[in-house]
Structures are given as C-alpha cells and as structure tokens.
Design an enzyme around this catalytic site. Structure first.
Site, PDB file in Angstrom:
ATOM      1  N   SER A 101      -2.682  12.671  -6.284  1.00  0.00           N
ATOM      2  CA  SER A 101      -3.025  12.361  -4.890  1.00  0.00           C
ATOM      3  C   SER A 101      -2.227  13.119  -3.840  1.00  0.00           C
ATOM      4  O   SER A 101      -2.494  12.963  -2.640  1.00  0.00           O
ATOM      5  CB  SER A 101      -2.893  10.858  -4.641  1.00  0.00           C
ATOM      6  N   LYS A 104      -4.210  14.918  -1.266  1.00  0.00           N
ATOM      7  CA  LYS A 104      -4.615  14.337   0.022  1.00  0.00           C
ATOM      8  C   LYS A 104      -3.806  14.911   1.184  1.00  0.00           C
ATOM      9  O   LYS A 104      -4.254  14.861   2.336  1.00  0.00           O
ATOM     10  CB  LYS A 104      -4.466  12.816  -0.010  1.00  0.00           C
ATOM     11  N   SER A 281      -3.446   5.750  -0.185  1.00  0.00           N
ATOM     12  CA  SER A 281      -3.964   6.755  -1.116  1.00  0.00           C
ATOM     13  C   SER A 281      -5.419   6.451  -1.455  1.00  0.00           C
ATOM     14  O   SER A 281      -5.816   6.350  -2.613  1.00  0.00           O
ATOM     15  CB  SER A 281      -3.113   6.817  -2.395  1.00  0.00           C
TER      16      SER A 281
END
Length: 447
Positions: A101, A104, A281
């Site tokens: 993640s 991101k 997230s």
C-alpha cells in the site's frame, strides 16, 4: 526552507483552587495565591535547517544491527536529507520490489498534482428512453450511501441515494424501472494480481463507477465483506427508495443514450477522500482516485489508464519512475513493483519547495503511535516509543511484505525522508521493519 514535523505533546495542566477557611470571624478567609497560567509547547514546530546532518558512514553503522534481522527477508531502502534531498544511505534502492500500500503514496501525489483539492465527483440520474425508466449514471464516487438521512455512513459527508430519489420525485417522475450506467469506467473490474478472495475478505470490490459505501455489504462495519455486484446494488437501492421493484433494475452493457438530468449528488472534496485513502489505506478509494487522475489527463478510467496517468504526473514532477511497474492504484496487486528510490523521491519532493502542490501529502501521512494505520505501532518497547510522534509514513502490508515510506526527525533534530521495503519477510517482519525505522529516529549520527 522549513519542514514541519508533527510531534505528539502531552500537556499537564494543574489548577489550584482557592480555599476559604471559616472560623466564625469575618476576616478568617485564607486564599492561596493565584497560580501562573499553564503553558504548552506547540504540537508542530519548524525543523532547524542548521540541525546537524547525519554522516553516511555513521548512519550505516548504526543501522547495521537492525538490518541483520533475518525477519526482514529481502530488504531494500533509501534515506535522504529532507532539506537538501541528498541521499544519505541506500541498499538496493534501484531494485523493483513489491510495494503493497505504499503505492497509494504515488496515487495521492499524482492526484494533488493533477486535480483541484476541492474537486468532487457527481452521481446523476437521467430520464430513460422509455416513460418511467430512470438511469443512474455513476461518476466514480465510492462514498455514495443508501443510508437514510440522519443515519451514520461509512464516509463522512457522503452523498445519499435518498437525496437522488427525492430529486426524482420532485421532478414529477413516476419511476417504474431503473437502469445503471457504468460506462465512465472501462476495462476489467478486477486488476491483474488481485485475489478474488479479497472481496469476501473486505479488502476490495470490483471497480464499477457507482457503488455504495465502497462496496461494503455492512456499511458501518469495519469487518464487512464487499459486494461482487456493487453497481447493481446501487441501482436496487435507488429502486427501493423510489418504490420500484428491485427486480426491474438492469446494468447497461454500454453508455445510455441519455435523457434529461433530473437528479445529482456530489462526493466529499478530494482532500477529504485522500485523507481517508491514506489514513485507512482504503483500496477502493485509491482505485477511484487513480481513475480521477486518468480522466484529468485524458486517459481511460481503467486500471491501465490510472497507472499510466499516475506515473506520468510523477515523472513530469521530476520523480524517477523508470523501473516502476504498476497494475493498480492501491498496491493490492501482488505484481506491482516500485523501487525504494521512487518512493523516497515522492516524499522528498513533497517536503521540499519545488512542488508546493505536493505539500499537503505531508499532512496525509499517518503519525506513528497517533493516527491511521500507524496508530497502534511504535508503542511496544521503550525503544520503539521514541519514534512515536516523530515519524509519519504510509504503511504497506501483503503476505510476506511490509513497507514504510515517509519522513521523521532524528535525535539530532534533522528531518530525513525514507523508504523501506521488505519482501519475503519472516513472521516477525513487521516488528523488524519498525525497529529499523526506530533506529533511524534514535540516531543523530552526525559525529
């Protein structure tokens, strides 16, 4: 240049109360002196540009014991000075790794570069090509909710199906059927490298341009599974609100021919959605925002279009993306690859002066021991607690993968950016990664 670093501050306030002693005489009251006013150190303080910069050799020596932990598996990383951008330490920083993640971080940066932070997404309802048919047209807003007015929704200030239904009624439409137009998005609804089991696990939903609560089947439950048919669910929710048989809902195979717009609702502003994406997230939110970036630069709102648009925006901002290989905007794909250099450069540019549009990224990163996916980390041992409040980073976790990308203030008061990627990690891999970060925080390393 001043770099602001959030610090958690505990303020103790002591209040003294005057005591009156009564002895039966009119002059028998004894009053304590008024205490001085309570003061508090600010929670965010500027970092001095004159703070000593770590020496690369000292930094490497101090990090070496933490990096020797076999639980880190295959580990790469990069550390740079936040003020000058100078690389201070690196290990395999150019090796493409599974980022999870922390991907991101790239999506958020590209959105800040390409979009207005107040941008909103619109979900619309049109008249259909037959009397009584209404068309729900998705605009890519995953926050839309079927919760009635006054009932809590997963996303704050979410648009509501009930508002759309009320507008349809005010337009004098007696609805008899609902069609759903999902043509804003193109390509597959599941990315290469995604596990379909993650739908039931609650990590993702098929990406369609209209859905309810990002596809959650239990809108306000953190443990909710996701729907396999999010657009159809949204159409059925509108049908119920309009007292139409949910069986009379169809998802169109292509764009609707369009009619008169009779209803519209808007999402929360981009900056709010970015904060949700980074702190929680949120995978679905990341995929939706990636498609916003694609639309802004004239690319298809698909997985490929979003990944290409994100990398294009970063490359234009001077960030090295040459070895990046992305199949989504969230990092959920096990086939995504990024280097520690790319991740660290994104953070470095955000804290610098050359791209002021990226500065909000600094405030979107979770705080160690304080917020988002870092709220319960760096709180275990006395050593790790030294980093709490002094480190902000985006986390990433997949099976065997743990990642961090962010910045901190070291013990000498110098602001540093970093990116750490651990693949094929052992059972204590997350603890080992946090130990590396805490070691960096504890090291002034200037002497």
């Amino acid at each position: 240049m001043l770099v602001g670093v959030a610090v958690l501050v505990l303020v103790a306030v002591v209040v003294a109360t005057a005591a009156v002693l009564t002895t039966g005489h009119t002059d028998a009251a004894a009053i304590k002196p008024t205490p001085p006013a309570a003061t508090a150190a600010p929670g965010v303080v500027p970092v001095s540009e004159s703070a000593p910069k770590p020496r690369p050799d000292r930094l490497a020596a101090v990090l070496a014991p933490a990096l020797a932990d076999p639980n880190l598996g295959h580990f790469t990383g990069r550390i740079a000075d936040a003020i000058t951008g100078e690389q201070l330490w690196a290990q395999g920083a150019d090796v493409p790794m599974q980022p999870a993640s922390t991907n991101k971080t790239l999506t958020a940066a590209a959105a800040l570069l390409a979009l207005d932070r107040d941008a909103r997404l619109t979900t619309r309802v049109f008249t259909g090509d037959k009397p009584g048919v209404v068309v729900l047209k998705g605009g890519g807003d995953p926050t839309l909710s079927a919760a009635p007015e006054g009932q809590e929704t997963w996303y704050r200030d979410a648009a509501r199906i009930s508002d759309l239904a009320e507008q349809v009624r005010r337009a004098g439409i007696d609805a008899t059927a609902v069609e759903v137009d999902v043509s804003a998005y193109s390509g597959p609804t599941m990315a290469h490298g995604w596990d379909p089991g993650d739908i039931d696990g609650g990590d993702i939903a098929p990406m369609e341009s209209v859905m309810l609560d990002a596809g959650r089947t239990q809108p306000v439950s953190v443990d909710s599974t996701r729907s396999k048919t999010p657009a159809l669910d949204a159409g059925r929710a509108l049908a119920v609100a309009l007292e139409v048989d949910p069986a009379k809902v169809t998802v169109l195979p292509g764009p609707s021919r369009g009619g008169k717009e009779i209803a519209a609702v808007q999402s929360p502003p981009l900056i709010n959605r970015l904060r949700e994406m980074m702190n929680a997230s949120d995978n679905v939110m990341a995929e939706a925002i990636g498609r916003e970036v694609a639309a802004a630069v004239g690319k298809p709102q698909s997985f490929d279009g979003a990944a290409s648009a994100v990398l294009g925006e970063l490359k234009a901002a001077g960030i090295d993306t040459t070895r990046a290989r992305l199949f989504d905007s969230s990092g959920l794909s096990v086939d995504d690859r990024l280097t520690a250099k790319t991740l660290d450069e994104v953070v470095s540019v955000a804290v610098g002066d050359e791209q002021p549009r990226l500065r909000p990224l600094v405030d979107l990163l979770p705080i160690a021991g304080g917020s988002g996916t870092l709220s319960n980390r760096f709180l275990g041992t006395e050593f790790s607690r030294e980093a709490a409040g002094f480190l902000r980073a985006k986390t990433g976790s997949l099976t065997g993968t743990n990642t961090l990308a962010g910045f901190l203030t070291d013990a000498g008061g110098r602001a540093l950016t970093f990116a750490f990627i651990s693949n094929h990690a052992g059972p204590m891999g997350l603890v080992a990664l946090d130990t590396v970060a805490a070691t960096l925080r504890s090291c002034g390393c200037s002497a």
